[in-house]
Design a protein around this motif. Structure first.
Motif, mmCIF file in Angstrom:
data_model
loop_
_atom_site.group_PDB
_atom_site.id
_atom_site.type_symbol
_atom_site.label_atom_id
_atom_site.label_comp_id
_atom_site.label_asym_id
_atom_site.label_seq_id
_atom_site.Cartn_x
_atom_site.Cartn_y
_atom_site.Cartn_z
ATOM 1 N N VAL A 3 12.286 49.880 -6.153
ATOM 2 C CA VAL A 3 10.908 50.267 -5.872
ATOM 3 C C VAL A 3 10.817 50.544 -4.379
ATOM 4 O O VAL A 3 11.056 49.657 -3.565
ATOM 5 N N VAL A 4 10.509 51.785 -4.031
ATOM 6 C CA VAL A 4 10.341 52.136 -2.630
ATOM 7 C C VAL A 4 8.860 52.041 -2.306
ATOM 8 O O VAL A 4 8.047 52.743 -2.899
ATOM 9 N N VAL A 5 8.533 51.126 -1.419
ATOM 10 C CA VAL A 5 7.145 50.976 -1.020
ATOM 11 C C VAL A 5 6.929 51.809 0.238
ATOM 12 O O VAL A 5 7.539 51.562 1.266
ATOM 13 N N LEU A 6 6.097 52.806 0.108
ATOM 14 C CA LEU A 6 5.796 53.648 1.265
ATOM 15 C C LEU A 6 4.654 53.021 2.044
ATOM 16 O O LEU A 6 3.711 52.482 1.466
ATOM 17 N N ASP A 7 4.760 53.088 3.329
ATOM 18 C CA ASP A 7 3.742 52.482 4.189
ATOM 19 C C ASP A 7 3.651 53.290 5.478
ATOM 20 O O ASP A 7 4.463 54.167 5.736
ATOM 21 N N LYS A 8 2.637 52.954 6.266
ATOM 22 C CA LYS A 8 2.511 53.562 7.584
ATOM 23 C C LYS A 8 3.713 53.134 8.430
ATOM 24 O O LYS A 8 4.274 52.064 8.203
ATOM 25 N N PRO A 9 4.094 53.948 9.421
ATOM 26 C CA PRO A 9 5.245 53.574 10.251
ATOM 27 C C PRO A 9 4.938 52.387 11.150
ATOM 28 O O PRO A 9 3.780 52.048 11.387
ATOM 29 N N GLY A 10 6.017 51.775 11.646
ATOM 30 C CA GLY A 10 5.871 50.674 12.585
ATOM 31 C C GLY A 10 5.527 51.171 13.983
ATOM 32 O O GLY A 10 5.300 52.363 14.211
ATOM 33 N N VAL A 11 5.497 50.231 14.903
ATOM 34 C CA VAL A 11 5.194 50.540 16.307
ATOM 35 C C VAL A 11 6.371 51.306 16.907
ATOM 36 O O VAL A 11 7.522 50.910 16.715
ATOM 37 N N PRO A 12 6.121 52.395 17.638
ATOM 38 C CA PRO A 12 7.226 53.043 18.356
ATOM 39 C C PRO A 12 7.927 52.030 19.260
ATOM 40 O O PRO A 12 7.292 51.139 19.821
ATOM 41 N N GLU A 13 9.237 52.179 19.390
ATOM 42 C CA GLU A 13 10.011 51.244 20.197
ATOM 43 C C GLU A 13 9.746 51.482 21.681
ATOM 44 O O GLU A 13 9.801 52.616 22.150
ATOM 45 N N GLY A 14 9.488 50.393 22.368
ATOM 46 C CA GLY A 14 9.277 50.479 23.800
ATOM 47 C C GLY A 14 10.553 50.199 24.567
ATOM 48 O O GLY A 14 11.615 50.084 23.976
ATOM 49 N N PRO A 15 10.460 50.085 25.867
ATOM 50 C CA PRO A 15 9.202 50.250 26.599
ATOM 51 C C PRO A 15 8.787 51.712 26.710
ATOM 52 O O PRO A 15 9.628 52.597 26.610
ATOM 53 N N LEU A 16 7.497 51.909 26.898
ATOM 54 C CA LEU A 16 7.001 53.241 27.227
ATOM 55 C C LEU A 16 7.384 53.489 28.686
ATOM 56 O O LEU A 16 7.024 52.721 29.567
ATOM 57 N N GLU A 17 8.186 54.533 28.897
ATOM 58 C CA GLU A 17 8.707 54.794 30.237
ATOM 59 C C GLU A 17 8.071 56.052 30.822
ATOM 60 O O GLU A 17 7.595 56.914 30.082
ATOM 61 N N TYR A 18 8.077 56.102 32.157
ATOM 62 C CA TYR A 18 7.514 57.238 32.885
ATOM 63 C C TYR A 18 8.618 57.835 33.762
ATOM 64 O O TYR A 18 8.713 57.510 34.953
ATOM 65 N N PRO A 19 9.478 58.701 33.177
ATOM 66 C CA PRO A 19 10.604 59.225 33.947
ATOM 67 C C PRO A 19 10.183 60.065 35.148
ATOM 68 O O PRO A 19 10.920 60.154 36.115
ATOM 69 N N GLU A 20 9.010 60.684 35.076
ATOM 70 C CA GLU A 20 8.563 61.516 36.191
ATOM 71 C C GLU A 20 7.070 61.301 36.406
ATOM 72 O O GLU A 20 6.292 61.352 35.457
ATOM 73 N N ILE A 21 6.709 61.037 37.652
ATOM 74 C CA ILE A 21 5.302 60.806 37.990
ATOM 75 C C ILE A 21 4.964 61.641 39.223
ATOM 76 O O ILE A 21 5.639 61.527 40.251
ATOM 77 N N THR A 22 3.940 62.479 39.119
ATOM 78 C CA THR A 22 3.418 63.175 40.301
ATOM 79 C C THR A 22 1.905 62.989 40.292
ATOM 80 O O THR A 22 1.352 62.360 39.375
ATOM 81 N N LYS A 23 1.239 63.583 41.274
ATOM 82 C CA LYS A 23 -0.212 63.426 41.327
ATOM 83 C C LYS A 23 -0.912 64.218 40.235
ATOM 84 O O LYS A 23 -2.060 63.945 39.911
ATOM 85 N N GLU A 24 -0.227 65.199 39.649
ATOM 86 C CA GLU A 24 -0.845 66.035 38.622
ATOM 87 C C GLU A 24 -0.330 65.773 37.212
ATOM 88 O O GLU A 24 -0.946 66.198 36.246
ATOM 89 N N MET A 25 0.847 65.130 37.107
ATOM 90 C CA MET A 25 1.514 65.092 35.820
ATOM 91 C C MET A 25 2.373 63.837 35.688
ATOM 92 O O MET A 25 2.972 63.405 36.661
#
Length: 111
Positions: A3-25
């Motif tokens: 029996v395959v129980v379908l469900d919503k996905p889990g939490v995306p794996e972290g950490p959430l990273e910021y490879p590039e940071i500027t004042k605009e983006m």
């Protein structure tokens, strides 16, 4: 019988990273959830909020990859981002990142 129980996905794996940071983006990067809920991930939804405000705003939806760029930021403002994964059963719980300030990471020397 399997029996395959379908469900919503889990939490995306972290950490959430910021490879590039500027004042605009700011570039965001994360990993796929360990649990896809038994069906393919359709995409990721990206929300942001200014740390001075309570409300989250959906910025992007159905992002196909585990990276994206946030633009139209206010220089010097501090933001938080959160990512949810989505499959045909719905949207999972969010990965919430550390707060980040939209600013250039180094000052250019005077020429």
């Amino acid at each position: 019988a399997n029996v395959v129980v379908l469900d919503k996905p889990g939490v995306p794996e972290g950490p959430l990273e910021y490879p590039e940071i500027t004042k605009e983006m700011i570039t965001l990067s994360w990993k796929e959830p360990l649990d896809d809920g038994g069906c393919d991930i359709i995409g990721y939804n990206v929300e942001k909020r200014d740390t001075k405000r309570a409300a989250w705003t959906t910025v992007l939806s159905s992002v196909p990859r585990t990276t994206c760029q946030m633009s139209n930021l206010t220089e010097g403002a501090e933001y938080m981002f959160r990512i949810t994964a989505e499959n045909m059963m719905g949207v999972g719980e969010p990965l919430v990142g550390e707060s980040v300030i939209a600013k250039n990471q180094f000052e250019a020397p005077d020429s």
